[in-house]
Design a protein around this motif. Structure first.
Motif, PDB file in Angstrom:
ATOM      1  N   LEU A 152      39.000  55.611  89.737  1.00  0.00           N
ATOM      2  CA  LEU A 152      39.453  55.790  91.108  1.00  0.00           C
ATOM      3  C   LEU A 152      39.694  57.260  91.405  1.00  0.00           C
ATOM      4  CD1 LEU A 152      42.196  53.010  91.192  1.00  0.00           C
ATOM      5  CD2 LEU A 152      39.891  52.800  92.109  1.00  0.00           C
ATOM      6  N   ALA A 153      39.574  57.605  92.698  1.00  0.00           N
ATOM      7  CA  ALA A 153      40.050  58.893  93.167  1.00  0.00           C
ATOM      8  C   ALA A 153      41.561  58.807  93.371  1.00  0.00           C
ATOM      9  CB  ALA A 153      39.353  59.275  94.474  1.00  0.00           C
TER      10      ALA A 153
ATOM     11  N   LEU B 283      37.162  53.950  95.017  1.00  0.00           N
ATOM     12  CA  LEU B 283      36.377  53.775  93.798  1.00  0.00           C
ATOM     13  C   LEU B 283      35.466  54.972  93.568  1.00  0.00           C
ATOM     14  CD1 LEU B 283      35.248  50.052  94.117  1.00  0.00           C
ATOM     15  CD2 LEU B 283      36.901  50.952  92.513  1.00  0.00           C
ATOM     16  N   LEU B 284      35.293  55.328  92.293  1.00  0.00           N
ATOM     17  CA  LEU B 284      34.345  56.370  91.937  1.00  0.00           C
ATOM     18  C   LEU B 284      32.958  55.764  91.753  1.00  0.00           C
ATOM     19  CD1 LEU B 284      36.280  58.559  89.329  1.00  0.00           C
ATOM     20  CD2 LEU B 284      36.139  58.821  91.801  1.00  0.00           C
ATOM     21  N   ASP B 285      31.940  56.495  92.148  1.00  0.00           N
ATOM     22  CA  ASP B 285      30.559  56.047  91.992  1.00  0.00           C
ATOM     23  C   ASP B 285      30.060  56.477  90.617  1.00  0.00           C
ATOM     24  OD1 ASP B 285      27.971  55.262  92.201  1.00  0.00           O
ATOM     25  OD2 ASP B 285      27.399  56.694  93.767  1.00  0.00           O
ATOM     26  N   LEU B 286      29.885  55.512  89.709  1.00  0.00           N
ATOM     27  CA  LEU B 286      29.385  55.796  88.364  1.00  0.00           C
ATOM     28  C   LEU B 286      28.016  55.161  88.155  1.00  0.00           C
ATOM     29  CD1 LEU B 286      32.641  55.268  86.231  1.00  0.00           C
ATOM     30  CD2 LEU B 286      31.775  57.363  87.282  1.00  0.00           C
ATOM     31  N   SER B 287      27.197  55.144  89.221  1.00  0.00           N
ATOM     32  CA  SER B 287      25.878  54.505  89.123  1.00  0.00           C
ATOM     33  C   SER B 287      24.910  55.317  88.258  1.00  0.00           C
ATOM     34  CB  SER B 287      25.282  54.314  90.522  1.00  0.00           C
ATOM     35  OG  SER B 287      25.200  55.553  91.208  1.00  0.00           O
ATOM     36  N   ASP B 288      25.154  56.610  88.093  1.00  0.00           N
ATOM     37  CA  ASP B 288      24.295  57.431  87.241  1.00  0.00           C
ATOM     38  C   ASP B 288      24.724  57.226  85.786  1.00  0.00           C
ATOM     39  OD1 ASP B 288      22.726  59.258  85.997  1.00  0.00           O
ATOM     40  OD2 ASP B 288      23.598  61.029  86.957  1.00  0.00           O
TER      41      ASP B 288
ATOM     42  N   LEU C  74      31.486  47.869  81.341  1.00  0.00           N
ATOM     43  CA  LEU C  74      30.407  48.539  80.602  1.00  0.00           C
ATOM     44  C   LEU C  74      30.153  47.767  79.316  1.00  0.00           C
ATOM     45  CD1 LEU C  74      31.714  52.203  80.995  1.00  0.00           C
ATOM     46  CD2 LEU C  74      30.220  50.933  82.545  1.00  0.00           C
ATOM     47  N   THR C  75      28.917  47.275  79.129  1.00  0.00           N
ATOM     48  CA  THR C  75      28.562  46.502  77.943  1.00  0.00           C
ATOM     49  C   THR C  75      27.560  47.311  77.114  1.00  0.00           C
ATOM     50  OG1 THR C  75      28.876  44.436  79.150  1.00  0.00           O
ATOM     51  CG2 THR C  75      27.657  44.325  77.085  1.00  0.00           C
ATOM     52  N   TYR C  76      27.990  47.708  75.911  1.00  0.00           N
ATOM     53  CA  TYR C  76      27.152  48.488  75.006  1.00  0.00           C
ATOM     54  C   TYR C  76      26.598  47.569  73.924  1.00  0.00           C
ATOM     55  CZ  TYR C  76      29.152  52.690  77.097  1.00  0.00           C
ATOM     56  OH  TYR C  76      29.523  53.672  77.971  1.00  0.00           O
TER      57      TYR C  76
ATOM     58  N   ALA D 174      34.662  59.337  79.050  1.00  0.00           N
ATOM     59  CA  ALA D 174      34.663  60.620  79.754  1.00  0.00           C
ATOM     60  C   ALA D 174      33.548  60.604  80.788  1.00  0.00           C
ATOM     61  CB  ALA D 174      34.465  61.774  78.779  1.00  0.00           C
ATOM     62  N   THR D 175      33.849  61.060  81.991  1.00  0.00           N
ATOM     63  CA  THR D 175      32.830  61.174  83.032  1.00  0.00           C
ATOM     64  C   THR D 175      32.540  62.650  83.261  1.00  0.00           C
ATOM     65  OG1 THR D 175      34.529  61.105  84.766  1.00  0.00           O
ATOM     66  CG2 THR D 175      33.487  59.029  84.152  1.00  0.00           C
TER      67      THR D 175
END
Length: 538
Positions: free
Chosen positions: A58-59, A64-69, A286-288, A304-305
Motif C-alpha cells: 500500500l501507499a 494499492l501498489l501496482d506490482l504487475s511488473d 505470490l506463489t513461487y 523487496a520492491t
C-alpha cells in the motif's frame, strides 16, 4: 497550534506503522508499506514445492501498489534473492477462509455519523467478502456488545441493528478489543486444515475510559503475535485528534493500517471503506515454484520492491512443508495430501500366477487374431463351384459373361420397366484411426500434459491456442470440469505467452492460484478442470 501538533503527531505515527523501507543511495525513506501477512510451504503435484506469500502493498494514503511488473518484486533470504518462477494472484480469488471482527463506536458522540458508517461498511466491504468469511459486529460505548463470529448474512443483519447507546462518557475500547481478540483466537476455518486470515477493524475516535497507554501497546503486540492484524479507521467528531494516536499505536504494533476520515460526509466513509475492501480482497498472493532441494524451510524471508515503489517488508519465517496442518509425503491438492500407491512385492507363487496369466492372455489374443485373418482370406471350398455371377466368400460378385449392361445378375431382383437396375453398393470404408500427436518444433514453447489420457504428451503452442471441451479447441479436454471455451494462450512477437481465463465455470489455476490472466514462465503448473499441465518455454 495544538491542532497542528496533533496532526503532525498522527502523521508521524502512521509513518512509523509501516516496516522500514529500503532506501536508494541518495534518497530518504519512501511512503510505501509492505507487510507479509502469511507464508505457506507445501509439496507440489508436479514435483518440488510451492512457496506461497500473502503480501499487502500500500501507499501511505492507503491505495494499492501496482506490482504487475514481475521485475519489481524480489523474494529475499537475507541478502540473497530466490530466483524461481512465480505467479501473482489476489486473495479474493483464492476463496480462502477469513475471520473479521468489526469494532464500532456507538456512544452519543457517534450518533450522527453511525448511519453513514452502517451504509458504507455494508455496501463497500460486507457485500464483497467471500462466502467462506466469518464476521462479528461488536458495538461499544459505555459497555461492550456481546457478539460471536457467524455468517455474512447474520453479520449484515447485526450491523443494521446497531444504534447509539446514549452514553456520553469515555467508551470501553480496550475491553471490546480484548473480546475481539478472544473471538479470533477460537476461530476455526470453514474447511478443516485450510489457513485462516484473522482481522480486526476498529472504527472510532481512539478514546478509552482506561487511559492506559501501556495496555494499548500490549493489546497491539498480543494481536500481532497471534497473527491478528488490527486495521483502524479514525474519526474525531469533536475535532479532538490526539486520541487518534491510540488507534495508530494499535495498528503499528499489530502490522495493521491506520486511516483517518477527515469529514463526516458519506463520501469520505465510502472512499475509506473501499480502500479497506481493496486491502482485504486485493492483497497480493505470490506463489513461487521451488525445487525440493531448495532448503527454504526454517529460513526468514522478506519481499523487496524496486523501481518506482522502493520498499522492504517485514521478515517472516518459512514453515516446514505441510499439507493443511500435517506433514505430507506425497503432494498437496486443496489442503489434502495425495500419496501415490506403491507397488507391493510379490512372492514366487505370485510371479508364477502372473506369468501364467500373461501367457494365457497372449494365447487368447493370438487366437482371435488368427480367426480374423482366416475369415478375411476367403479360402476355396473343395467340391463347391460357384454359379455364374455368384462370388466366393469374401469376393465381390462380377457380371455374368454375355450379360447386357443393366441386366440383373442371378439372385438380383429385376428392375421395373423403363428403369435401369441399380448397381451393387460398394462396401463402406471405415475412417482411419487417429494419427499420433506430432512433436513440437525445436525451441518452441509447449504444454506438457501431466495427468489424464494424454499424460506425457508435449503439445506445441502458437498464438491463439485454445483449451476447452469444444471439438474445435487446440487442446480438447472433456473431463466434466472443463468449460466449452475455457482458456486461451496468446503469444506476442517476442515469444512471451500469456494465459487468459475465458470466464470458465471452475476457473483456471496457475501454480495453485486462480487467475484471470497470467504471464507463463518456464516450469509453471497450469490446472484446467481435472487436468494438470506444465508450461515449458524450451
Amino acid at each position: 497550534m495544538r491542532s497542528a501538533t496533533c496532526v503532525i503527531g498522527v502523521a508521524l505515527l502512521v509513518l512509523a506503522a509501516r516496516p522500514e523501507p529500503a532506501q536508494a543511495d541518495d534518497a530518504g525513506p519512501t511512503s510505501y508499506r509492505l507487510v507479509i501477512d502469511r507464508v505457506d510451504l507445501e509439496p507440489a503435484s508436479i514435483g518440488g514445492l510451492r512457496l506461497r506469500v500473502e503480501l499487502s502493498a500500500l501507499a501511505l494514503q492507503g491505495q494499492l501498489l501496482d506490482l504487475s511488473d514481475p521485475k519489481s518484486i524480489k523474494l529475499m533470504f537475507g541478502k540473497s534473492q530466490l530466483d524461481a518462477p512465480f505467479a501473482r494472484g489476489h486473495y479474493g480469488e483464492t476463496g480462502a477462509d477469513t475471520a473479521i471482527v468489526f469494532v464500532v463506536q456507538i456512544n452519543l458522540v457517534y450518533a450522527d455519523v453511525l448511519p453513514s458508517i452502517q451504509a458504507s461498511l455494508d455496501d463497500a466491504v460486507l457485500a464483497k467478502l467471500g462466502d467462506r468469511s466469518q464476521v462479528a459486529i461488536l458495538g461499544y460505548g459505555d459497555s461492550t456488545d456481546a457478539g460471536k463470529l457467524g455468517s455474512l448474512k447474520s453479520a449484515r443483519g447485526k450491523l443494521g441493528q446497531l444504534s447509539q447507546d446514549g452514553s456520553a462518557g469515555e467508551p470501553a475500547l480496550l475491553d471490546t478489543l480484548d473480546r475481539a481478540v478472544r473471538l479470533l483466537r477460537k476461530a476455526r476455518p470453514v474447511r478443516d486444515g485450510a489457513p485462516l486470515r484473522r482481522l480486526i477493524v476498529v472504527i472510532g475516535d481512539g478514546r478509552d475510559r482506561a487511559g492506559d497507554h501501556e495496555r494499548v501497546t500490549q493489546v497491539g503486540v498480543r494481536a500481532g503475535r497471534d497473527g491478528i492484524r488490527i486495521h483502524t479507521i479514525g474519526f474525531a467528531p469533536s475535532n479532538v485528534r490526539r486520541p487518534l494516536l491510540v488507534l495508530g499505536e494499535l495498528s503499528r504494533q499489530s502490522l495493521g493500517t491506520f486511516r483517518w476520515v477527515r469529514t463526516a460526509g458519506a463520501d469520505s466513509w465510502t472512499r475509506t471503506f473501499q480502500q479497506l475492501n481493496d486491502e482485504i480482497n486485493k492483497q497480493y498472493v505470490l506463489t513461487y515454484f521451488v525445487p525440493v532441494d531448495a532448503d527454504v524451510a526454517g529460513k526468514k524471508l522478506h519481499i523487496a520492491t524496486v523501481g518506482r515503489t522502493l520498499a522492504t517488508s517485514n521478515e517472516m519465517k518459512v514453515p516446514d512443508a505441510t499439507c493443511g496442518r500435517d506433514p505430507c509425503a506425497g503432494y498437496c491438492v486443496d489442503e489434502v495430501c495425495a500419496i501415490e500407491r506403491e507397488s507391493s512385492s510379490r512372492g514366487v507363487l505370485g510371479w508364477l500366477v502372473l506369468v501364467l496369466g500373461l501367457g494365457l492372455g497372449a494365447i487368447a489374443v493370438l487366437g482371435v487374431i488368427g480367426y480374423v485373418l482366416q475369415r478375411r482370406r476367403a479360402p476355396e471350398i473343395p467340391g463347391v463351384i460357384p454359379l455364374p455371377g455368384q462370388a466366393m466368400p469374401g469376393q465381390v460378385p462380377g457380371p455374368i459373361p454375355g450379360q447386357m449392361p443393366g441386366q440383373p445378375s442371378a439372385g438380383q431382383a429385376p428392375a421395373p420397366p423403363g428403369k435401369p437396375a441399380k448397381p451393387a453398393k460398394p462396401p463402406k470404408s471405415r475412417p482411419p484411426k487417429n494419427q499420433p500427436v506430432v512433436g513440437p518444433p525445436a525451441g518452441g514453447p509447449v504444454l506438457l500434459v501431466l495427468t489424464g489420457p494424454r499424460a506425457g504428451q508435449r503439445i506445441p503452442l502458437q498464438n491463439g491456442f485454445t483449451i476447452g471441451k469444444a471439438p474445435t479447441s487446440s487442446l480438447v479436454l472433456d473431463d466434466g470440469y472443463t468449460s466449452t471455451q475455457h482458456a486461451q494462450i496468446v503469444m506476442d512477437a517476442s515469444g512471451v505467452c500469456r494465459l487468459f481465463d475465458r470466464q470458465s465455470t471452475n476457473g483456471t489455476f496457475v501454480n495453485g492460484v486462480r487467475v484471470t490472466d497470467a504471464v507463463l514462465d518456464h516450469g509453471m503448473s497450469v490446472r484446467i478442470g481435472s487436468t494438470e499441465l506444465r508450461f515449458l518455454a524450451q
